[in-house]
Design a protein around this motif. Structure first.
Motif, PDB file in Angstrom:
ATOM      1  N   PRO A  62       9.761  48.005 -41.616  1.00 16.67           N
ATOM      2  CA  PRO A  62       9.062  49.207 -42.089  1.00 16.67           C
ATOM      3  C   PRO A  62       7.609  49.278 -41.637  1.00 16.67           C
ATOM      4  CG  PRO A  62      10.369  48.251 -43.854  1.00 16.67           C
ATOM      5  CD  PRO A  62      10.396  47.262 -42.723  1.00 16.67           C
ATOM      6  N   ALA A  63       6.983  48.126 -41.432  1.00 14.21           N
ATOM      7  CA  ALA A  63       5.576  48.124 -41.023  1.00 14.21           C
ATOM      8  C   ALA A  63       5.382  48.682 -39.623  1.00 14.21           C
ATOM      9  CB  ALA A  63       5.017  46.697 -41.110  1.00 14.21           C
ATOM     10  N   LYS A  64       6.438  48.683 -38.823  1.00  9.38           N
ATOM     11  CA  LYS A  64       6.347  49.179 -37.442  1.00  9.38           C
ATOM     12  C   LYS A  64       7.069  50.520 -37.262  1.00  9.38           C
ATOM     13  CE  LYS A  64       6.429  44.423 -35.652  1.00  9.38           C
ATOM     14  NZ  LYS A  64       7.190  43.452 -34.797  1.00  9.38           N
ATOM     15  N   ALA A  65       7.490  51.109 -38.355  1.00 10.00           N
ATOM     16  CA  ALA A  65       8.397  52.256 -38.270  1.00 10.00           C
ATOM     17  C   ALA A  65       7.713  53.583 -37.990  1.00 10.00           C
ATOM     18  CB  ALA A  65       9.198  52.369 -39.565  1.00 10.00           C
ATOM     19  N   ASN A  66       6.377  53.635 -38.158  1.00 16.61           N
ATOM     20  CA  ASN A  66       5.700  54.932 -38.042  1.00 16.61           C
ATOM     21  C   ASN A  66       4.562  54.890 -37.021  1.00 16.61           C
ATOM     22  OD1 ASN A  66       7.113  56.493 -40.225  1.00 16.61           O
ATOM     23  ND2 ASN A  66       6.349  54.784 -41.446  1.00 16.61           N
ATOM     24  N   PRO A  67       4.897  54.712 -35.744  1.00 13.59           N
ATOM     25  CA  PRO A  67       3.839  54.681 -34.730  1.00 13.59           C
ATOM     26  C   PRO A  67       3.152  56.034 -34.563  1.00 13.59           C
ATOM     27  CG  PRO A  67       5.994  54.761 -33.683  1.00 13.59           C
ATOM     28  CD  PRO A  67       6.231  54.568 -35.146  1.00 13.59           C
ATOM     29  N   TYR A  68       3.852  57.091 -34.954  1.00 14.92           N
ATOM     30  CA  TYR A  68       3.288  58.446 -34.867  1.00 14.92           C
ATOM     31  C   TYR A  68       3.339  59.059 -36.267  1.00 14.92           C
ATOM     32  CZ  TYR A  68       4.832  57.370 -30.126  1.00 14.92           C
ATOM     33  OH  TYR A  68       5.069  56.749 -28.927  1.00 14.92           O
ATOM     34  N   PRO A  69       2.436  58.659 -37.150  1.00 14.72           N
ATOM     35  CA  PRO A  69       2.548  59.043 -38.571  1.00 14.72           C
ATOM     36  C   PRO A  69       2.246  60.507 -38.853  1.00 14.72           C
ATOM     37  CG  PRO A  69       0.522  57.820 -38.186  1.00 14.72           C
ATOM     38  CD  PRO A  69       1.296  57.750 -36.912  1.00 14.72           C
ATOM     39  N   VAL A  70       1.597  61.190 -37.927  1.00 15.48           N
ATOM     40  CA  VAL A  70       1.246  62.590 -38.153  1.00 15.48           C
ATOM     41  C   VAL A  70       2.305  63.470 -37.486  1.00 15.48           C
ATOM     42  CG1 VAL A  70      -0.465  64.391 -37.837  1.00 15.48           C
ATOM     43  CG2 VAL A  70      -1.206  62.031 -38.246  1.00 15.48           C
ATOM     44  N   TRP A  71       3.035  64.207 -38.304  1.00 16.36           N
ATOM     45  CA  TRP A  71       4.079  65.106 -37.804  1.00 16.36           C
ATOM     46  C   TRP A  71       3.526  66.517 -37.658  1.00 16.36           C
ATOM     47  CZ3 TRP A  71       8.578  63.742 -41.723  1.00 16.36           C
ATOM     48  CH2 TRP A  71       8.915  62.384 -41.588  1.00 16.36           C
ATOM     49  N   PRO A  72       4.166  67.363 -36.860  1.00 15.12           N
ATOM     50  CA  PRO A  72       3.740  68.763 -36.795  1.00 15.12           C
ATOM     51  C   PRO A  72       3.774  69.392 -38.181  1.00 15.12           C
ATOM     52  CG  PRO A  72       5.332  68.272 -35.066  1.00 15.12           C
ATOM     53  CD  PRO A  72       5.304  67.079 -35.966  1.00 15.12           C
ATOM     54  N   ASP A  73       2.770  70.215 -38.461  1.00 15.20           N
ATOM     55  CA  ASP A  73       2.696  70.835 -39.784  1.00 15.20           C
ATOM     56  C   ASP A  73       3.665  72.007 -39.867  1.00 15.20           C
ATOM     57  OD1 ASP A  73       0.984  70.917 -42.397  1.00 15.20           O
ATOM     58  OD2 ASP A  73       1.239  72.996 -41.752  1.00 15.20           O
ATOM     59  N   LEU A  74       4.519  71.953 -40.856  1.00 19.86           N
ATOM     60  CA  LEU A  74       5.565  72.949 -41.015  1.00 19.86           C
ATOM     61  C   LEU A  74       5.013  74.357 -41.158  1.00 19.86           C
ATOM     62  CD1 LEU A  74       8.564  73.710 -41.585  1.00 19.86           C
ATOM     63  CD2 LEU A  74       8.149  73.101 -43.974  1.00 19.86           C
ATOM     64  N   LEU A  75       3.902  74.501 -41.847  1.00 16.37           N
ATOM     65  CA  LEU A  75       3.378  75.819 -42.184  1.00 16.37           C
ATOM     66  C   LEU A  75       2.106  76.163 -41.403  1.00 16.37           C
ATOM     67  CD1 LEU A  75       4.022  75.915 -46.043  1.00 16.37           C
ATOM     68  CD2 LEU A  75       5.473  76.720 -44.166  1.00 16.37           C
ATOM     69  N   THR A  76       2.037  75.662 -40.164  1.00 14.90           N
ATOM     70  CA  THR A  76       0.949  76.033 -39.260  1.00 14.90           C
ATOM     71  C   THR A  76       1.537  76.562 -37.970  1.00 14.90           C
ATOM     72  OG1 THR A  76      -0.560  74.358 -40.188  1.00 14.90           O
ATOM     73  CG2 THR A  76      -1.086  75.230 -38.002  1.00 14.90           C
ATOM     74  N   MET A  77       1.160  77.770 -37.591  1.00 15.09           N
ATOM     75  CA  MET A  77       1.631  78.378 -36.356  1.00 15.09           C
ATOM     76  C   MET A  77       1.071  77.622 -35.149  1.00 15.09           C
ATOM     77  SD  MET A  77       3.523  81.087 -37.179  1.00 15.09           S
ATOM     78  CE  MET A  77       3.528  81.989 -35.636  1.00 15.09           C
ATOM     79  N   ALA A  78       1.699  77.814 -34.013  1.00 17.21           N
ATOM     80  CA  ALA A  78       1.253  77.140 -32.798  1.00 17.21           C
ATOM     81  C   ALA A  78      -0.184  77.513 -32.439  1.00 17.21           C
ATOM     82  CB  ALA A  78       2.189  77.479 -31.640  1.00 17.21           C
ATOM     83  N   ASP A  79      -0.615  78.712 -32.839  1.00 15.50           N
ATOM     84  CA  ASP A  79      -1.992  79.122 -32.545  1.00 15.50           C
ATOM     85  C   ASP A  79      -2.970  78.698 -33.630  1.00 15.50           C
ATOM     86  OD1 ASP A  79      -1.463  80.845 -34.642  1.00 15.50           O
ATOM     87  OD2 ASP A  79      -1.488  82.672 -33.437  1.00 15.50           O
ATOM     88  N   GLY A  80      -2.501  77.897 -34.598  1.00 15.40           N
ATOM     89  CA  GLY A  80      -3.387  77.355 -35.621  1.00 15.40           C
ATOM     90  C   GLY A  80      -3.444  78.144 -36.905  1.00 15.40           C
ATOM     91  N   ARG A  81      -2.851  79.322 -36.969  1.00 14.23           N
ATOM     92  CA  ARG A  81      -2.880  80.107 -38.207  1.00 14.23           C
ATOM     93  C   ARG A  81      -1.984  79.485 -39.271  1.00 14.23           C
ATOM     94  NH1 ARG A  81      -0.484  85.270 -37.318  1.00 14.23           N
ATOM     95  NH2 ARG A  81       0.461  84.372 -35.429  1.00 14.23           N
ATOM     96  N   ARG A  82      -2.438  79.560 -40.508  1.00 12.49           N
ATOM     97  CA  ARG A  82      -1.674  79.025 -41.621  1.00 12.49           C
ATOM     98  C   ARG A  82      -0.632  80.042 -42.072  1.00 12.49           C
ATOM     99  NH1 ARG A  82      -1.079  74.232 -42.906  1.00 12.49           N
ATOM    100  NH2 ARG A  82      -1.101  74.625 -45.167  1.00 12.49           N
TER     101      ARG A  82
END
Length: 499
Positions: A62-82
């Motif tokens: 588990p200590a090595k399981a999240n090399p990329y801990p930041v996932w795309p934000d579900l409620l943010t558009m590709a242009d940055g709008r919320r």
């Protein structure tokens, strides 16, 4: 001979590959190599190995399981709008996510896929769970006039309660299409069949008369007994006992689960036998398309409550069930069993199966060709990893919102391997919940901080919301969760089981 290899034009070929090439049908390895050339990929990273002693053994720390801990934000558009309102989700964010998943992960369905015409091939009156049902073998013939050499006939088995007082909910299950409890001949029918078989054998070989005389009680065909035999799949019995209909959809008749079959089946027919392009659909999307075509047919049946048709699958079929429900909003509910990578498991998690496993020659046919980019070590666009994906698994699950979604897993001790990443899938389910709450529905009720989410104890039933989770104590099946799914779904859709 089978193990013999030849090097031709820089390619290492096996006897099987040369035979397939001689027949004009590319092998899975050849289709995979051709897609790599289209994409300009010169080397892929190998997938994680299930062998703990292998140099590239799968990680279970588990200590090595999240090399990329930041996932795309579900409620943010590709242009940055919320995304702040249900209308913005429906009009802008959901279509944006659909387009990304189609282009990069699962593939687009061609606009000119031929039509499907359904017919009832045969019918059988059966008893399941002590209840009379009518089971029908269905055939969906796909118009193949554009490529007559590629026939596609989709097969399904529809099981409906006999004498139901009104339309019933139906669960489409990815499974072999066969009668659950085939009816058997009665005593008189069995006697006639047995006599006919013996007469035919005696006509071919008169010497068999001495054997038949020595064993006068022997019969090739026995009359049916009582009670009837249990169904091949206990889940079917539970659904029927609860007053549901069941449709068993045979994915092999839609698209082969084999990279060597990409120029046949519905993918091959739609492409007139040509190779796929990188953005075109893979088998998971094709199986989901087949489920949608069966839904088209079910909507014409007066016995079916077309507003409450669901889709179910386990393992690769669990991935396909998610794909079907995410892209087709007519599905009222989905039961996603042990789906792993390509399903509810996050691509960015380094735990068990990885993106590289699905990008290899053995599984690449499930996905769009573009999916291979994220396992590329070298290529014309450089090196890419799962962190470069514009989407993540929680966003795929969120496409089902606000409809009913039940995520099911078992336990490694009973055979639902750690390879599937139960913890990561729970994290994705937690993260997806924001779509349900935005749309006025209920999620798991455990918050939405996926990085702090810890897998609840086995047997914990998080079934209050329209998004549900339960890890049962069984293996690689959703069977132990079927009673929980039914109670949950019945309550949500207002279905009353028969007494």
């Amino acid at each position: 001979m089978a193990g013999t290899r030849w090097r031709v034009g820089g390619w290492l070929l096996t006897a099987a590959m040369l035979t397939a090439a001689a027949n004009g049908t590319p092998t899975a390895d050849q289709e995979h190599a051709a897609m790599m050339r289209q994409l300009g990929i010169t080397a892929l990273r190998p997938g994680a190995s299930g062998d703990p002693e292998a140099p590239n053994a799968a990680n279970y720390d588990p200590a090595k399981a999240n090399p990329y801990p930041v996932w795309p934000d579900l409620l943010t558009m590709a242009d940055g709008r919320r995304v702040t309102t249900p209308d913005m989700w429906r009009r802008e964010r959901r279509p944006e996510l659909v387009a990304l998943f189609e282009r990069e992960i699962y593939g687009r369905v061609p606009a000119d896929v031929p039509a499907v015409a359904w017919r009832v091939e045969s019918a059988d009156r059966e008893f399941i769970a002590g209840r009379p049902v009518v089971a029908q073998q269905l055939v969906g013939h796909v118009d193949s006039r554009a490529a007559p050499q590629i026939p596609v006939d989709i097969r399904a088995t529809l099981v409906l309660p006999a004498g139901a007082r009104g339309p019933v909910p139906v669960l489409i299950m990815f499974a072999p299409a066969r009668y659950p409890v085939p009816s058997l001949p009665d005593a008189r029918e069995a006697e006639r069949l047995d006599a006919a078989m013996k007469a035919a054998l005696l006509q071919r070989d008169p010497s068999l008369a001495t054997i038949f005389a020595a064993h006068p009680g022997f019969a090739f065909v026995e009359p049916s007994g009582f009670p009837p035999a249990p169904p091949r799949d206990e889940r079917v019995a539970r659904l029927v006992a609860d007053g549901w209909g069941v449709a068993l959809l045979d994915t092999a008749t839609i698209q082969a689960d084999d990279g060597a079959g990409l120029r046949a089946g519905i993918i091959g027919l739609a492409n007139r036998g040509r190779a796929r392009t990188p953005e075109q659909w893979g088998a998971l999307r094709a199986w989901g398309w087949g489920a949608s075509r069966l839904l088209d047919y079910l909507a014409t049946r007066s016995e079916v409550d077309a507003a409450h048709v669901g889709i179910e699958g386990v393992s690769r079929w669990g991935k396909a069930a998610l794909v079907a429900a995410a892209f087709d909003e007519r599905f009222a509910m989905v039961l996603i069993g042990s789906s792993g990578e390509g399903g509810v498991k996050p691509h960015r998690r380094n735990f068990g199966e990885q993106v590289e496993n699905l990008a290899g020659a053995g599984s690449h046919h499930w996905m769009a060709g573009n999916f291979l980019k994220y396992a590329a070590e070298t290529g014309r666009f450089g090196r890419k990893t799962a962190a470069d994906m514009p989407v993540e698994a929680h966003e795929m699950l969120a496409l089902v919102a606000p409809r009913l979604a039940f995520v099911s897993y078992g336990v490694p001790e009973a055979g639902d391997a750690l390879w599937l990443d139960q913890q990561g899938s729970y994290m994705a389910t937690v993260a997806a919940g924001r779509a349900w709450t935005l749309l006025g529905a209920h999620d798991l009720g455990r918050g939405n901080d996926y990085r702090a989410a810890l897998l609840p104890p086995v047997g914990t039933a998080l079934l209050d919301g329209e998004l549900a989770w339960r890890q049962h104590d069984g293996g690689h099946t959703d069977g132990p969760n079927m009673p929980y799914f039914l109670r949950w779904a019945d309550a949500k859709i207002g279905h009353r089981p028969p007494r």
